[in-house]
Design an enzyme around this catalytic site. Structure first.
Site, PDB file in Angstrom:
ATOM      1  N   LYS A  21       0.843  -1.174   0.162  1.00  0.00           N
ATOM      2  CA  LYS A  21       0.247  -0.014  -0.044  1.00  0.00           C
ATOM      3  C   LYS A  21       0.754   1.332   0.133  1.00  0.00           C
ATOM      4  CE  LYS A  21      -3.341   2.831   2.641  1.00  0.00           C
ATOM      5  NZ  LYS A  21      -4.292   2.971   3.758  1.00  0.00           N
ATOM      6  N   GLU A  23      -8.845  12.245  12.198  1.00  0.00           N
ATOM      7  CA  GLU A  23      -7.972  10.942  12.967  1.00  0.00           C
ATOM      8  C   GLU A  23      -6.974  11.302  14.020  1.00  0.00           C
ATOM      9  OE1 GLU A  23      -4.789   7.718  10.800  1.00  0.00           O
ATOM     10  OE2 GLU A  23      -5.854   9.244   9.530  1.00  0.00           O
TER      11      GLU A  23
END
Length: 532
Positions: A272, A322
């Site tokens: 990723k 976040e």
């Protein structure tokens, strides 16, 4: 005073660390007078210590708005730093770790002796911490010299670059590799009241004497406005006249395609990588960072709002959903956040979109990489790690994400630096494996992320809290605003879908800038240039 100068991190704590509370005031005007008088009295009988930090605070029997208080100080010199941090509303499903002791080391049994601020704003610098090399254990210790568990509201607010080993572009130069500040004057917005505080710090070994510190503080206090100023919280009364994206859509497609080739190939272990976009908006009027912040706060109940602005520098403003981590004594909380969908126009539509996100194989792959990586990193440092829920929807005003909550317990509070160092950068903003993903970003991103996607928050003696600096923008002194957004690339990614996701994540800024496509001169630029 730069607290990181002259190998300060190798020294022990400053000699004096204390908080002094004055009688409660009925209004901010009265509180300012009390602080000025208290500092004058303190200067008449100064401490004998060669180093120290003292916070003097006045409770105010009414709730004031932190942003409006800071807005009232806008006539002060731009050479004074400003900061703002607002914690998000606690999530109802945050897990905890039960402990049997009662020694006050973060077990939940310890009785908290202070009220947590809803929002904190500050002006001036009692002590700041800035360096050009990557944030290190020595730098962390330099900050901790001025902090104490007995003075939990003396805190250093700031941010760290996403990648401090990369060269800083001109718009980020004033931030260095990291920048933190303990404000000279601070306004704390509480649930039902407020606190006005001032902090003075000195250290003879850093060539910053008591006399130098108190003279600068008195100068700042003299300029403080005791009143608040209303802020427009709906629109910014501006329009976009030019918009550039870096990379262009064509360059984005090429970079994503290259990433997918590497992910599918056997030459590297890359699974990723998170690629980002920097969009430069030119508006017909200058944007006040505090007005932008106020507008973001209206829809940010489940997010962190922040503003960091070193002296004479652009302002870094954001509305991040976040959490990187929160430490309270020995307790650690963190979270995994990945996968994105828009909110639906109706309740049924929103439910269906959420179910699609929950069942998406591609999004689950991206999310699992993030969650399992964070859990593994916490397990390397902490005694116990709990994940609950392991996968759920986090719904925000414009988007929804997959999320997981994690809780852990440190063996020692001094392991805080290891937590920060391990969790940043997370796979949610960088990729996996970390170094392979970071190298890909260096090779294929053609702009400087600066503090975007880096840790943003504060260090304290009893606790510390950091958000991930996403959903953020850099505001220059002129008509230019840089808006940042990123998207995770894993096997199964469609480049065009991810480009649309970037638009979605940046939409909270575009909407506030009164995005009207017919009035925009749109240009896909290959080079960002600097803020004007």
């Amino acid at each position: 005073m730069n607290g990181c100068a002259a190998s300060a991190g190798d020294r022990c704590a400053v000699s004096l660390r204390e908080t002094r509370a004055l009688p409660a005031a009925s209004a901010p005007q009265e509180a300012v007078g009390q602080l000025r008088a208290a500092v004058a009295a303190l200067n008449a009988d100064p401490p004998a210590s060669s180093s120290g930090i003292i916070r003097i605070e006045v409770p105010i029997r009414q709730r004031g708005d932190a942003i409006e208080w800071l807005h009232a100080q806008r006539q002060m010199q731009s050479s004074l730093p400003r900061c703002f941090f607002s914690a998000r509303t606690p999530l109802p499903d945050t897990p905890t770790i039960a402990t049997g002791d009662s020694n006050g080391n973060g077990n939940g049994v310890h009785k908290e002796q202070w009220e947590q601020p809803v929002s904190v704003v500050g002006v001036g610098s009692a002590v700041f911490f800035r360096g050009t090399d990557p944030f290190s254990l020595r730098d962390w210790r330099a900050i901790k010299r001025f902090l104490s568990r007995d003075c939990p509201l003396i805190r250093a607010y700031g941010a760290i670059r996403f990648d401090a080993t990369s060269d800083a572009s001109v718009e980020w130069e004033d931030y260095g590799a990291f920048y933190f500040v303990v404000p000279q004057v601070e306004f704390n917005e509480l649930e039902e009241s407020s606190v006005l505080a001032t902090t003075i710090a000195w250290d003879d070994s850093l060539a910053w004497t008591w006399q130098s510190a108190v003279e600068e503080l008195q100068s700042t206090l003299h300029k403080i406005s005791p009143c608040s100023a209303k802020v427009n919280r709906s629109t910014l009364q501006t329009s976009i006249i030019n918009l550039n994206h870096v990379p262009t859509k064509a360059s984005w497609d090429l970079a994503v395609t290259k990433a997918l080739q590497m992910i599918k190939g056997r030459q590297t272990e890359l699974v990723k990588v998170v690629l980002a976009r920097c969009s430069r908006y030119i508006t017909d009027t200058c944007i006040d960072p505090l007005e932008l912040l106020a507008c973001l706060k209206v829809e940010g109940q489940n997010a962190y709002q922040f503003c960091i602005q070193p002296p004479d520098a652009p302002a870094f403003v954001g509305n991040s959903p976040e959490q990187l981590f929160h430490r309270k004594y020995l307790n650690i909380s963190s979270e995994a956040l990945a996968g994105t969908r828009a909110r639906g126009k109706t309740r049924a539509d929103d439910f269906q979109i959420g179910q699609d996100l929950l069942l998406s194989i591609k999004e689950d792959t991206e999310f699992t990489i993030v969650r399992d990586s964070i859990k593994k990193k916490l397990e390397m440092i902490c005694n116990e790690v709990v994940v609950n829920p392991s996968k759920a929807l986090r719904k925000l005003p414009r988007v929804q994400h997959l999320s997981a909550q994690l809780a852990a317990r440190l063996q020692n509070e001094d392991d805080e630096f290891d937590i920060l160092n391990a969790l940043h950068p997370s796979p949610a903003v960088c990729g996996l494996p970390t170094e392979e993903a970071r190298q890909f970003i260096r090779d294929y991103e053609i702009f400087d992320r600066g503090m975007y996607a880096g840790p943003v928050g504060w260090f304290g003696g009893a606790e510390s809290e950091f958000a991930v600096g996403i959903r953020s923008a850099l505001l220059g002194k002129g008509h230019s605003t840089l808006v940042y957004a990123g998207a995770g690339i894993v096997e199964g990614t469609n480049p065009s879908f991810e480009w649309d996701e970037l638009d979605l994540k940046a939409s909270q800024f575009a909407k506030l800038l009164q995005y009207q496509e017919q009035h925009i001169y749109y240009q896909e630029a290959g080079n960002m240039g600097t803020l004007i």
